[in-house]
Write a protein that holds these residues in place. Structure first.
Motif, PDB file in Angstrom:
ATOM      1  N   LEU A  97       0.830  -1.199   0.000  1.00  0.00           N
ATOM      2  CA  LEU A  97       0.000   0.000   0.000  1.00  0.00           C
ATOM      3  C   LEU A  97       0.868   1.254   0.000  1.00  0.00           C
ATOM      4  O   LEU A  97       0.612   2.196  -0.758  1.00  0.00           O
ATOM      5  CB  LEU A  97      -0.911   0.014   1.231  1.00  0.00           C
ATOM      6  N   VAL A  98       1.910   1.268   0.827  1.00  0.00           N
ATOM      7  CA  VAL A  98       2.804   2.418   0.870  1.00  0.00           C
ATOM      8  C   VAL A  98       3.494   2.594  -0.480  1.00  0.00           C
ATOM      9  O   VAL A  98       3.591   3.710  -1.003  1.00  0.00           O
ATOM     10  CB  VAL A  98       3.850   2.277   1.987  1.00  0.00           C
ATOM     11  N   ARG A  99       3.946   1.502  -1.056  1.00  0.00           N
ATOM     12  CA  ARG A  99       4.602   1.577  -2.373  1.00  0.00           C
ATOM     13  C   ARG A  99       3.659   2.205  -3.402  1.00  0.00           C
ATOM     14  O   ARG A  99       4.078   3.018  -4.234  1.00  0.00           O
ATOM     15  CB  ARG A  99       5.036   0.178  -2.825  1.00  0.00           C
ATOM     16  N   SER A 100       2.377   1.838  -3.326  1.00  0.00           N
ATOM     17  CA  SER A 100       1.396   2.341  -4.295  1.00  0.00           C
ATOM     18  C   SER A 100       1.102   3.830  -4.118  1.00  0.00           C
ATOM     19  O   SER A 100       0.607   4.480  -5.045  1.00  0.00           O
ATOM     20  CB  SER A 100       0.098   1.543  -4.193  1.00  0.00           C
ATOM     21  N   LEU A 101       1.393   4.370  -2.940  1.00  0.00           N
ATOM     22  CA  LEU A 101       1.174   5.797  -2.685  1.00  0.00           C
ATOM     23  C   LEU A 101       2.208   6.674  -3.389  1.00  0.00           C
ATOM     24  O   LEU A 101       1.968   7.854  -3.622  1.00  0.00           O
ATOM     25  CB  LEU A 101       1.240   6.093  -1.181  1.00  0.00           C
ATOM     26  N   LEU A 102       3.360   6.058  -3.699  1.00  0.00           N
ATOM     27  CA  LEU A 102       4.502   6.828  -4.203  1.00  0.00           C
ATOM     28  C   LEU A 102       4.709   6.601  -5.692  1.00  0.00           C
ATOM     29  O   LEU A 102       4.159   5.672  -6.281  1.00  0.00           O
ATOM     30  CB  LEU A 102       5.756   6.422  -3.425  1.00  0.00           C
ATOM     31  N   GLU A 103       5.527   7.449  -6.273  1.00  0.00           N
ATOM     32  CA  GLU A 103       5.842   7.298  -7.686  1.00  0.00           C
ATOM     33  C   GLU A 103       6.849   6.173  -7.893  1.00  0.00           C
ATOM     34  O   GLU A 103       7.526   5.739  -6.959  1.00  0.00           O
ATOM     35  CB  GLU A 103       6.395   8.620  -8.240  1.00  0.00           C
ATOM     36  N   GLU A 104       6.935   5.715  -9.104  1.00  0.00           N
ATOM     37  CA  GLU A 104       7.853   4.632  -9.450  1.00  0.00           C
ATOM     38  C   GLU A 104       9.272   4.973  -9.006  1.00  0.00           C
ATOM     39  O   GLU A 104       9.782   6.053  -9.297  1.00  0.00           O
ATOM     40  CB  GLU A 104       7.842   4.400 -10.970  1.00  0.00           C
ATOM     41  N   GLY A 105       9.899   4.058  -8.281  1.00  0.00           N
ATOM     42  CA  GLY A 105      11.276   4.237  -7.854  1.00  0.00           C
ATOM     43  C   GLY A 105      11.447   4.991  -6.553  1.00  0.00           C
ATOM     44  O   GLY A 105      12.574   5.123  -6.059  1.00  0.00           O
ATOM     45  N   GLU A 106      10.366   5.486  -5.963  1.00  0.00           N
ATOM     46  CA  GLU A 106      10.487   6.268  -4.730  1.00  0.00           C
ATOM     47  C   GLU A 106      10.430   5.400  -3.471  1.00  0.00           C
ATOM     48  O   GLU A 106      10.716   5.889  -2.381  1.00  0.00           O
ATOM     49  CB  GLU A 106       9.393   7.333  -4.662  1.00  0.00           C
ATOM     50  N   PHE A 107      10.067   4.147  -3.603  1.00  0.00           N
ATOM     51  CA  PHE A 107       9.962   3.228  -2.465  1.00  0.00           C
ATOM     52  C   PHE A 107      11.048   2.170  -2.584  1.00  0.00           C
ATOM     53  O   PHE A 107      11.025   1.342  -3.497  1.00  0.00           O
ATOM     54  CB  PHE A 107       8.585   2.574  -2.437  1.00  0.00           C
TER      55      PHE A 107
END
Length: 203
Positions: free
Chosen positions: A118-128
């Motif tokens: 879920l956290v990964r999906s909140l951010l843009e590609e490569g930001e997590f």
């Protein structure tokens, strides 16, 4: 919040953009998400990485599990529902820090794959960037810096990850640091090298 308010909320776009802040700072912003069992070395490793990044002139901030639960999330317990809300809030805070152009390091057990996703999906590609602090339950129990494992074994702490509550390790983390084999300094160097190799520390 009432439905009337909720339906009228809208994100207010500012004149200064994330890219402007990143350009001013001279580097990209992203989150280093440390996950692992209690006692696996998440906070120690995050602190070591931050120290190295800070010495390189990188704008950083560590969001530590205990520190956040003493303030922002002090109303939450350790049930699965509360753990999920804990991580959701940290994900949203991390997103704001990234927008501010800050490299954010988070040290949370974050035991559920769905919460981390879920956290990964909140951010843009490569930001997590997910960092798995790999450590066996046996080694974590031997360390037991806070005495939690002993209390959990005695039944004095419920919903304790690894004992009475599950931990779901990442399947494909960006980085794995085996803290039984590597010191915090060695692990931090590996993380810094990853960031350099993938051009995270430039803009």
């Amino acid at each position: 919040m009432s439905d009337a308010y909720d339906k009228n909320l809208a994100w207010h776009f500012m004149r200064i953009k994330k890219e402007d802040r990143q350009k001013r700072r001279g580097h990209n912003s992203f989150v280093l998400w440390f996950t692992g069992l209690s006692g696996s070395g998440k906070s120690t490793l995050a602190s070591c990485v931050e120290e190295k990044l800070f010495s390189m002139g990188i704008a950083t901030y560590v969001l530590d599990g205990d520190n956040v639960r003493l303030g922002l999330n002090k109303d939450l317990g350790f049930s699965q529902q509360d753990r999920t809300e804990n991580i959701r809030r940290i994900g949203e805070v991390s997103k704001l820090f990234i927008d501010a152009g800050i490299v954010t390091l988070t040290a949370f057990i974050s035991p559920y794959k769905s919460d981390r996703q879920l956290v990964r999906s909140l951010l843009e590609e490569g930001e997590f960037i997910e960092i798995y602090t790999k450590c066996s339950i046996e080694a974590c129990e031997k360390r037991d810096p806070k005495g939690f494992y002993k209390l959990a074994r005695q039944g004095k702490i419920s919903d304790f990850t690894g004992i009475s509550s599950p931990y779901q390790p990442p399947r494909q983390p960006e980085i794995t640091i085996d803290t039984e084999l590597q010191s915090a300094d060695e692990g931090a160097d590996d993380i810094i090298q990853y960031l350099i190799k993938h051009e995270y520390l430039t803009r």
